[in-house]
Each structure stands twice: as structure tokens, then as C-alpha cells.
Design a protein around this motif. Structure first.
Motif, mmCIF file in Angstrom:
data_model
loop_
_atom_site.group_PDB
_atom_site.id
_atom_site.type_symbol
_atom_site.label_atom_id
_atom_site.label_comp_id
_atom_site.label_asym_id
_atom_site.label_seq_id
_atom_site.Cartn_x
_atom_site.Cartn_y
_atom_site.Cartn_z
ATOM 1 N N SER A 140 0.661 -1.209 0.060
ATOM 2 C CA SER A 140 -0.016 0.412 -0.355
ATOM 3 C C SER A 140 1.383 0.890 -0.030
ATOM 4 O O SER A 140 0.201 2.374 -1.032
ATOM 5 N N ARG A 141 1.873 1.389 0.623
ATOM 6 C CA ARG A 141 2.784 2.627 0.520
ATOM 7 C C ARG A 141 3.617 2.756 -0.221
ATOM 8 O O ARG A 141 3.479 3.531 -0.825
ATOM 9 N N LEU A 142 4.698 1.351 -0.752
ATOM 10 C CA LEU A 142 5.420 1.385 -1.621
ATOM 11 C C LEU A 142 5.005 1.550 -3.621
ATOM 12 O O LEU A 142 5.440 1.561 -4.080
ATOM 13 N N GLY A 143 3.644 0.493 -3.387
ATOM 14 C CA GLY A 143 3.214 0.386 -4.293
ATOM 15 C C GLY A 143 3.800 -1.292 -4.869
ATOM 16 O O GLY A 143 4.783 -2.007 -4.797
ATOM 17 N N LEU A 144 3.672 -1.542 -6.059
ATOM 18 C CA LEU A 144 4.548 -2.285 -7.130
ATOM 19 C C LEU A 144 4.573 -2.513 -8.821
ATOM 20 O O LEU A 144 4.240 -0.926 -8.946
ATOM 21 N N PRO A 145 5.759 -2.277 -8.987
ATOM 22 C CA PRO A 145 6.822 -3.823 -8.852
ATOM 23 C C PRO A 145 7.505 -3.357 -7.618
ATOM 24 O O PRO A 145 8.603 -1.826 -7.289
ATOM 25 N N LEU A 146 8.096 -3.960 -6.473
ATOM 26 C CA LEU A 146 8.430 -3.682 -5.485
ATOM 27 C C LEU A 146 10.340 -4.777 -5.615
ATOM 28 O O LEU A 146 10.660 -5.966 -6.419
ATOM 29 N N MET A 147 11.511 -4.617 -5.786
ATOM 30 C CA MET A 147 12.600 -5.155 -5.280
ATOM 31 C C MET A 147 12.989 -5.358 -3.507
ATOM 32 O O MET A 147 13.094 -4.673 -2.836
ATOM 33 N N VAL A 148 13.016 -6.451 -3.600
ATOM 34 C CA VAL A 148 13.715 -7.680 -2.175
ATOM 35 C C VAL A 148 14.912 -8.139 -2.129
ATOM 36 O O VAL A 148 15.251 -7.953 -3.599
ATOM 37 N N LYS A 149 15.587 -7.366 -1.095
ATOM 38 C CA LYS A 149 17.254 -7.486 -1.463
ATOM 39 C C LYS A 149 17.904 -8.065 0.121
ATOM 40 O O LYS A 149 16.740 -7.009 0.901
ATOM 41 N N PRO A 150 18.150 -8.552 0.334
ATOM 42 C CA PRO A 150 18.438 -8.291 1.714
ATOM 43 C C PRO A 150 19.369 -6.660 2.007
ATOM 44 O O PRO A 150 20.378 -6.115 1.293
ATOM 45 N N ALA A 151 19.493 -6.422 3.261
ATOM 46 C CA ALA A 151 20.171 -5.134 3.581
ATOM 47 C C ALA A 151 21.272 -5.305 4.316
ATOM 48 O O ALA A 151 21.530 -4.726 3.650
ATOM 49 N N GLN A 152 22.202 -6.336 4.153
ATOM 50 C CA GLN A 152 24.045 -6.689 3.760
ATOM 51 C C GLN A 152 23.920 -7.583 2.840
ATOM 52 O O GLN A 152 23.589 -8.876 3.482
ATOM 53 N N GLY A 153 24.236 -7.356 2.340
ATOM 54 C CA GLY A 153 24.729 -8.641 1.380
ATOM 55 C C GLY A 153 25.647 -8.165 0.034
ATOM 56 O O GLY A 153 25.189 -6.560 -0.600
ATOM 57 N N GLY A 154 25.445 -8.941 -0.764
ATOM 58 C CA GLY A 154 26.189 -8.188 -2.348
ATOM 59 C C GLY A 154 26.046 -9.539 -3.455
ATOM 60 O O GLY A 154 25.250 -10.807 -2.977
ATOM 61 N N SER A 155 26.134 -9.527 -4.673
ATOM 62 C CA SER A 155 26.022 -10.484 -5.686
ATOM 63 C C SER A 155 25.015 -11.095 -6.264
ATOM 64 O O SER A 155 24.497 -11.903 -6.819
ATOM 65 N N GLY A 156 23.665 -10.146 -5.670
ATOM 66 C CA GLY A 156 22.778 -10.645 -6.007
ATOM 67 C C GLY A 156 22.137 -11.236 -5.745
ATOM 68 O O GLY A 156 20.706 -11.661 -5.913
ATOM 69 N N LEU A 157 22.602 -11.606 -4.179
ATOM 70 C CA LEU A 157 21.800 -13.285 -3.570
ATOM 71 C C LEU A 157 20.819 -12.538 -2.561
ATOM 72 O O LEU A 157 21.420 -12.094 -2.135
ATOM 73 N N ILE A 212 23.845 -2.247 -17.627
ATOM 74 C CA ILE A 212 24.476 -3.328 -17.502
ATOM 75 C C ILE A 212 22.121 -4.500 -18.065
ATOM 76 O O ILE A 212 21.212 -3.601 -17.574
ATOM 77 N N VAL A 213 22.655 -5.466 -19.409
ATOM 78 C CA VAL A 213 21.217 -5.698 -19.746
ATOM 79 C C VAL A 213 21.579 -6.785 -19.477
ATOM 80 O O VAL A 213 22.005 -8.064 -19.928
ATOM 81 N N PRO A 214 20.688 -8.130 -18.185
ATOM 82 C CA PRO A 214 20.589 -8.655 -17.782
ATOM 83 C C PRO A 214 19.818 -9.894 -18.930
ATOM 84 O O PRO A 214 18.822 -9.354 -19.737
ATOM 85 N N ARG A 215 20.046 -10.845 -19.839
ATOM 86 C CA ARG A 215 18.985 -11.730 -20.298
ATOM 87 C C ARG A 215 17.340 -11.504 -20.052
ATOM 88 O O ARG A 215 16.045 -11.292 -20.414
ATOM 89 N N ASP A 216 17.968 -11.630 -18.409
ATOM 90 C CA ASP A 216 16.108 -12.338 -18.167
ATOM 91 C C ASP A 216 15.437 -11.001 -17.384
ATOM 92 O O ASP A 216 14.907 -11.679 -16.806
ATOM 93 N N GLY A 217 16.072 -9.919 -17.825
ATOM 94 C CA GLY A 217 16.003 -8.995 -16.922
ATOM 95 C C GLY A 217 16.362 -7.874 -15.112
ATOM 96 O O GLY A 217 16.121 -7.575 -14.734
ATOM 97 N N VAL A 218 16.485 -9.555 -14.545
ATOM 98 C CA VAL A 218 16.953 -9.269 -13.266
ATOM 99 C C VAL A 218 18.813 -9.673 -13.019
ATOM 100 O O VAL A 218 19.185 -10.147 -13.194
ATOM 101 N N TYR A 219 19.360 -8.290 -12.589
ATOM 102 C CA TYR A 219 20.353 -9.032 -12.672
ATOM 103 C C TYR A 219 21.522 -9.971 -11.165
ATOM 104 O O TYR A 219 21.748 -9.019 -9.729
ATOM 105 N N ASP A 220 20.385 -11.025 -10.478
ATOM 106 C CA ASP A 220 21.184 -11.655 -9.928
ATOM 107 C C ASP A 220 22.583 -12.440 -10.119
ATOM 108 O O ASP A 220 23.630 -11.983 -10.696
ATOM 109 N N TYR A 221 22.348 -13.463 -9.190
ATOM 110 C CA TYR A 221 24.361 -13.900 -8.653
ATOM 111 C C TYR A 221 24.274 -14.412 -10.090
ATOM 112 O O TYR A 221 24.805 -14.655 -11.011
ATOM 113 N N ALA A 222 23.660 -15.065 -11.058
ATOM 114 C CA ALA A 222 23.680 -16.697 -11.613
ATOM 115 C C ALA A 222 24.115 -15.682 -13.072
ATOM 116 O O ALA A 222 24.566 -15.547 -14.224
ATOM 117 N N ALA A 223 23.149 -14.410 -13.093
ATOM 118 C CA ALA A 223 23.286 -13.244 -14.084
ATOM 119 C C ALA A 223 24.911 -12.642 -14.617
ATOM 120 O O ALA A 223 25.123 -11.830 -15.250
#
Length: 319
Positions: A140-157, A212-223
Motif C-alpha cells: 500500500s505504501r510503496l506500490g508495485l513492483p518492488l525489489m526485495v534484497k538482503p539489507a547486508q549482502g552482495g552479488s544479487g544473492l 548492464i543488460v541481463p538477459r532475463d531482466g534481473v541482475y542476480d547472481y547467475a546473471a
């Protein structure tokens, strides 16, 4: 200038984080670049033998190629300070603040630097307050879409894009597998870019912007680390005016966070052409698919020469 005959550098790589394999790849590339530039360099893991090594035969400087908490949360840098061993990169306090994404975003906002709106949610509060009610309020507050990620971490994990509210619970569970606190922020549609910044002694300089242009749209660990899953454009396909604004914003973020020597600032350029800072990395990857080396190459500079100059700065700080 330092004499390459007299300087010994220790590259720290490995560690026990989820990013150990990437760190080892970064470390080997840094090691090769330093040796090619004429410096004497060795690589060491961040394990129980490190402190005895530093005490028995301290190097002139350390280059940190550790990713994840060990290399980026400031703790190892604090130990190096205790051992009076200089190192390349942000100091312990700055690294600690930059590592925690909600803290870094708060500092950016205080400095007037745009960053997507967010909420940081510890797992305990998530459970205590009732998952359904909390998630409903987030949407309700932020709307959609959203990005969820660890507050501490890297490499898109542990990161996920949520386009449907029904997918948010699963994204939170996946995030909590990597960190006890989730950062949920507005997902901005646009162009993902990275701005690597180096300071060789004449002030911070933004290198060519990497798109950065990830093939599947998300720059995650695999990408990030699988060949063929991402395409990079250097320089980024931005208009001169937008590119200048992106570089200026990244430099402002670098200064606001108190960074040093080198860093990578991650930015999303919205469809309105406005850059928004997503975060920073105080120990950028150095693998064959990492962004900082791509930017260095595009700038027409040798990676070994850059690292040697940064080592020189670190040694000078001790002096």
C-alpha cells in the motif's frame, strides 16, 4: 612514486561468505595485475593463519578482494588497523556504514541524493507484527513492483523483483535465507548502470559508465557470473546530458558516504532520465565479468597500473 623493488602486497581473497568463489576469482586477477605491474604480491585467505602471518611478516599494503561481510562490513579492516597494516579502500567505519544498505540509503537521502523509497524489515518484526498485515502495508505504501534484497549482502544473492503482491511472501522468505533483515524498495524501471570511481591522488574520478543488460531482466547472481547471461555496454547508451548527470550523482554519493580509493556506485536511470542511487560496493568484483575492470579497460587504463597507484596511496597513508 614507490619502488616496486621494495613493496610487498598481500591480496586477501576467499573467506567464508556465500561469495567465496567469486572472491577467489577476483583475488587471482588482482594478483596477476599487481605482479604484471612489477610489484611483489602474494594471495592469502582470511582464515586463522592470517593474523600470525601479518604479525610475523607484515606486508607493506593489503588489497582486499574479499566479497560479502568479511571484505565489506569493516570488521577485517578494523583488524588490519589494529595490526597497523595499510590497505586499499574505504576505512573500517565507512565500510561498515556502506555495507548496511538502509544506513547508506539514509545517508544518501540526508545528502539530497536520490534513492528509491524503501523500508527495512528485520525477520523478528516481520513475524511479531504479522506477515500478512506488514506485507499489505508495504504494498500500500510503496506500490508495485518492488525489489526485495538482503539489507547486508552482495552479488544479487537473495534478491528478487516482485511484480505481483502474491509473490511478495516467497521473495521475503528467499531474502531471509541470506540475511536477518530485508530491504524492500520501490522498483524503478529504467537502465541499470554502474559507475566505478577511483582516486589516484588527484581526487575521485568517475570512469566510463557501464550499462548492464541481463538477459532475463534481473541482475542476480547467475546473471553476474555466468557467461552469456548478461550484456554490458561501455560506455552506457545514454545521452551526453544524462551520462554527465549519472556521473555527477555517483561522485556525490561517493563523497557523501566518505568512500576512499575505489568504489562502485550502482545507479538506475529511470524512464524520466533521472538517476537514482541503489547502493555502493567498497570491494568491487575483479573477475572477468566484473564491472570495475570493464570500466578501467574502457578508460584506456591498465588495471595493474591503477592497483599499483592505489597501493602507493595506502603505503603513503601509513607513512
Amino acid at each position: 612514486m614507490i619502488s616496486t623493488m621494495d613493496v610487498r602486497v598481500l591480496v586477501l581473497a576467499g573467506g567464508l561468505s556465500y561469495e567465496r568463489d567469486v572472491s577467489l576469482r577476483s583475488g587471482r586477477r588482482v594478483l596477476d595485475a599487481l605482479r604484471a605491474s612489477g610489484l611483489t604480491a602474494d594471495m592469502h585467505d582470511a582464515d586463522v593463519s592470517l593474523l600470525p602471518t601479518l604479525q610475523a611478516d607484515p606486508p607493506d599494503a593489503v588489497v582486499i578482494a574479499l566479497h560479502g561481510a568479511t571484505g565489506e562490513d569493516g570488521s577485517l579492516r578494523g583488524v588490519l588497523d589494529l595490526c597497523e597494516v595499510p590497505y586499499v579502500g574505504a576505512d573500517a567505519r565507512t565500510a561498515r556504514l556502506a555495507w548496511d544498505k538502509p544506513s547508506a540509503k539514509s545517508m544518501l537521502r540526508e545528502a539530497g541524493i536520490p534513492t528509491p523509497d524503501w523500508v527495512a524489515l528485520p525477520h523478528d518484526r516481520f513475524s511479531e507484527l504479522g506477515a500478512v498485515a506488514v506485507l499489505d502495508r508495504i504494498v500500500s505504501r510503496l506500490g508495485l513492483p518492488l525489489m526485495v534484497k538482503p539489507a547486508q549482502g552482495g552479488s544479487g544473492l537473495g534478491a528478487a523483483v516482485v511484480r505481483d503482491a502474491a509473490d511478495l511472501p516467497a521473495a521475503m522468505v528467499g531474502c531471509f535465507a541470506y540475511d536477518s533483515t530485508a530491504l524492500v524498495e520501490q522498483y524503478v524501471t529504467g537502465t541499470n548502470v554502474a559507475v566505478s570511481i577511483i582516486d589516484l591522488g588527484t581526487g575521485p574520478e568517475a570512469l566510463p559508465i557501464v550499462e548492464i543488460v541481463p538477459r532475463d531482466g534481473v541482475y542476480d547472481y547467475a546473471a553476474r557470473y555466468t557467461a552469456g547471461l548478461t550484456t554490458w555496454h561501455v560506455p552506457a547508451r545514454l545521452s551526453p546530458e544524462v551520462a554527465a548527470k549519472v556521473s555527477e550523482t555517483a561522485l556525490s554519493a561517493y563523497k557523501a558516504l566518505g568512500l576512499r580509493d575505489l568504489s562502485r556506485i550502482d545507479v538506475i536511470v529511470g524512464e524520466d532520465g533521472e538517476p537514482r542511487v541503489l547502493g555502493c560496493n567498497v570491494s568491487p568484483g575483479m573477475t572477468e565479468t566484473s564491472l570495475l575492470p570493464l570500466a578501467v579497460q574502457a578508460a584506456g587504463v591498465d588495471l595493474g597500473a591503477v592497483l599499483s597507484a592505489l597501493v602507493e596511496r595506502a603505503v603513503a597513508r601509513k607513512g
